[in-house]
Scaffold this motif. Structure first.
Motif, PDB file in Angstrom:
ATOM      1  N   ASN A  16       2.183   1.625  -3.456  1.00 14.36           N
ATOM      2  CA  ASN A  16       1.068   1.832  -4.377  1.00 14.36           C
ATOM      3  C   ASN A  16       0.622   3.299  -4.372  1.00 14.36           C
ATOM      4  O   ASN A  16       0.229   3.844  -5.404  1.00 14.36           O
ATOM      5  N   ARG A  17       0.723   3.928  -3.228  1.00 15.08           N
ATOM      6  CA  ARG A  17       0.362   5.344  -3.103  1.00 15.08           C
ATOM      7  C   ARG A  17       1.220   6.214  -4.028  1.00 15.08           C
ATOM      8  O   ARG A  17       0.735   7.144  -4.666  1.00 15.08           O
TER       9      ARG A  17
ATOM     10  N   PRO B 239       0.792  -1.234   0.000  1.00 15.33           N
ATOM     11  CA  PRO B 239       0.000   0.000   0.000  1.00 15.33           C
ATOM     12  C   PRO B 239       0.823   1.283   0.000  1.00 15.33           C
ATOM     13  O   PRO B 239       0.479   2.239  -0.684  1.00 15.33           O
ATOM     14  N   ARG B 240       1.925   1.319   0.738  1.00 12.26           N
ATOM     15  CA  ARG B 240       2.729   2.547   0.794  1.00 12.26           C
ATOM     16  C   ARG B 240       3.398   2.836  -0.538  1.00 12.26           C
ATOM     17  O   ARG B 240       3.545   3.988  -0.935  1.00 12.26           O
TER      18      ARG B 240
END
Length: 102
Positions: free
Chosen positions: A65-66, A62-63
């Motif tokens: 992907n941001r 997620p980090r």
């Protein structure tokens, strides 16, 4: 037009997150410069992980992907094309200044 920035990180994070932040900051700085709309920009990185994320446009992390999403939005919103390429750490002009903080 070439630019190398020197920056001290305010917090300790995983190296891939820091590399993602650096890539995003480089793209943001290019878009903030007047007269650079509708252009192509080459951004070099020595992180193969971050390069894979931005070239694929997504990540399972997620980090990371941001960063991919933010870069895509930045590219679309500013009508600019960012080209990302890998460069060896040995010849990366940004590597020396980033290591001079102690």
């Amino acid at each position: 037009w070439t630019c190398v920035w020197r920056h001290k990180w305010l917090r300790q994070e995983h190296i891939n997150v820091q590399e993602g932040r650096a890539l995003l900051r480089a793209a943001e700085r290019v878009t903030q410069t007047c007269g650079r709309l509708r252009r192509q920009h080459l951004i070099l990185t020595d992180s193969q992980v971050v390069l894979g994320v931005v070239q694929k446009g997504r990540s399972s992390r997620p980090r990371l992907n941001r960063f991919a999403r933010h870069l895509a939005a930045l590219s679309l919103g500013s009508r600019q094309l960012f080209l990302y390429r890998w460069i060896s750490t040995k010849i990366n002009p940004a590597d020396g200044p980033s290591r001079s903080f102690g």
